[in-house]
Scaffold this active site. Structure first.
Site, PDB file in Angstrom:
ATOM      1  N   ARG A  93       0.872  -1.181   0.000  1.00 43.22           N
ATOM      2  CA  ARG A  93       0.000   0.000   0.000  1.00 43.22           C
ATOM      3  C   ARG A  93       0.910   1.232   0.000  1.00 43.22           C
ATOM      4  NH1 ARG A  93      -5.197  -0.493   1.917  1.00 43.22           N
ATOM      5  NH2 ARG A  93      -5.531   1.295   0.547  1.00 43.22           N
ATOM      6  N   GLN A 196     -16.363   1.453   5.003  1.00 40.49           N
ATOM      7  CA  GLN A 196     -15.650   1.510   6.282  1.00 40.49           C
ATOM      8  C   GLN A 196     -16.340   2.420   7.293  1.00 40.49           C
ATOM      9  OE1 GLN A 196     -14.077   2.032   3.212  1.00 40.49           O
ATOM     10  NE2 GLN A 196     -11.915   1.491   3.348  1.00 40.49           N
ATOM     11  N   ASP A 237      -4.074   9.869   5.662  1.00 41.88           N
ATOM     12  CA  ASP A 237      -3.094   8.810   5.427  1.00 41.88           C
ATOM     13  C   ASP A 237      -1.697   9.399   5.259  1.00 41.88           C
ATOM     14  OD1 ASP A 237      -4.358   5.932   4.878  1.00 41.88           O
ATOM     15  OD2 ASP A 237      -5.780   7.470   4.288  1.00 41.88           O
ATOM     16  N   ASN A 247      -5.936  11.461   1.840  1.00 42.20           N
ATOM     17  CA  ASN A 247      -6.772  10.550   2.634  1.00 42.20           C
ATOM     18  C   ASN A 247      -7.717   9.800   1.704  1.00 42.20           C
ATOM     19  OD1 ASN A 247      -7.554   9.548   5.277  1.00 42.20           O
ATOM     20  ND2 ASN A 247      -9.472  10.658   5.001  1.00 42.20           N
TER      21      ASN A 247
END
Length: 339
Positions: A93, A196, A237, A247
């Protein structure tokens, strides 16, 4: 009282394997994906078994498994094997730097430590396990500090709009607000395509005693126009040194809507990334567009349709009210001062 389930979503089994809570199906199922090797951990991260800060803990566990896999190698061979494991984990990632920083911390404390030769055998395993614990403990401490600063921006009764799953940052903020005697209310975007917000954020808030409202991603502007929230609060992020917030895709839309309706937009990150001076220095992960054509394992689009899925977007500094770090709340233009 124990903490939320998602606060401890990576664990070691009795036989030494790593088990990762499958966030793709939580809270409908509490299912753990078993990882017997470091490669199993890498595949689990790629397949979105864990997200947000979950990959940090998966990465440290993957490095522990890598050290155990190298137990019978000589010092140089073991070091090379562990660096290869780290590189594989980092590649899973590329946008969130949690994995990169976890891997580098473990390597720096073990096979790359200055002035000493690389350890091997049981010494290597013990050193990696200790480095992994230290990095995890440091992250928890930074998240707690961040949460106290974030809670300081929120008044009693503040209605908070969230997007996606802010994980340890959100849990720490809620706990700090509660300790200060502040009661918050929450509106959560469902957050496509993995939902999420609906599954992870909302479920955790319920677990912590709240009754959040869930909206679809496309309702943010309408919700703010209707006065449903007083602030927008998301994780980040990655934050660049010049104040860009990277993000979950959709965050830019939240920030634009917040600006349009005079709602403060706060982004949470333990620290900006010193290796990312600008947004051009951040790789934006592009995932398989087929993922947006499904919800909870069921296809939602007709055959012949294609999908497009940039997993993250970039919110420019002028749309961000404050970036909250472990050291305080900063104007985006000054966030590099938090390092």
């Amino acid at each position: 009282m124990s903490g939320p389930v998602l606060a401890a979503s990576v664990r070691y089994a009795a036989d030494g394997a790593v088990e990762i809570l499958d966030r793709r199906v939580y809270p409908f199922e509490v299912s753990w994906v078993r990882c017997a090797t470091s490669e199993d951990v890498a595949v689990a991260i790629e397949r979105m078994v864990t997200q947000s800060s979950g990959p940090l803990f998966a990465a440290t566990a993957g490095m522990v498994l890598g050290a155990r896999e190298a137990r019978h190698d000589g010092p140089e061979q073991a070091a090379a094997r562990l660096r290869a494991v780290g590189a594989r984990l980092v590649a899973t990632r590329p946008t969130n730097n949690h994995i990169r920083d976890a891997v580098h911390a473990v390597l720096a404390a073990t096979v790359d430590r200055s002035g000493e030769g690389p350890p091997a055998g049981d010494e290597l395993v013990e050193a990696v396990e200790a480095a992994a614990r230290a990095h995890e403990d440091g992250y928890r401490a930074r998240s707690a500090a961040l949460g106290r600063h974030a809670a300081g921006l929120l008044d009693d009764g503040t209605r908070v709009l969230t997007h996606c799953w802010a994980d340890a940052f959100l849990i720490a903020t809620v706990e700090a607000a509660r300790a200060a005697g502040k009661r918050l209310e929450f509106v959560c975007t469902e957050t496509r395509p993995y939902l999420q917000g609906a599954r992870l954020t909302a479920a955790t808030l319920v677990e912590m005693g709240y009754r959040p409202t869930v909206i679809t991603d496309g309702m943010v502007a309408a919700a703010l126009s209707d006065g449903l929230a007083d602030v927008a609060l998301t994780a980040a992020d990655r934050v660049t040194l010049d104040g860009h917030v990277i993000n979950k895709v959709g965050t830019l839309g939240v920030a634009l809507a917040a600006r349009a309706f005079g709602v403060p937009f706060y982004a949470l990150i333990d620290a900006p990334d010193p290796q990312a001076p600008t947004a051009a220095d951040v790789v934006i992960e592009r995932r398989d567009g087929d993922e947006v054509l499904h919800a909870l394992g069921t296809r939602t689009a007709a055959e012949g349709v294609t999908g497009y899925y940039p997993a993250f977007d970039v919110t420019p500094p002028h749309l961000v009210t404050r970036i909250v770090t472990e050291r305080g709340a900063y104007h985006p233009n000054n966030v590099k001062e938090s390092l």
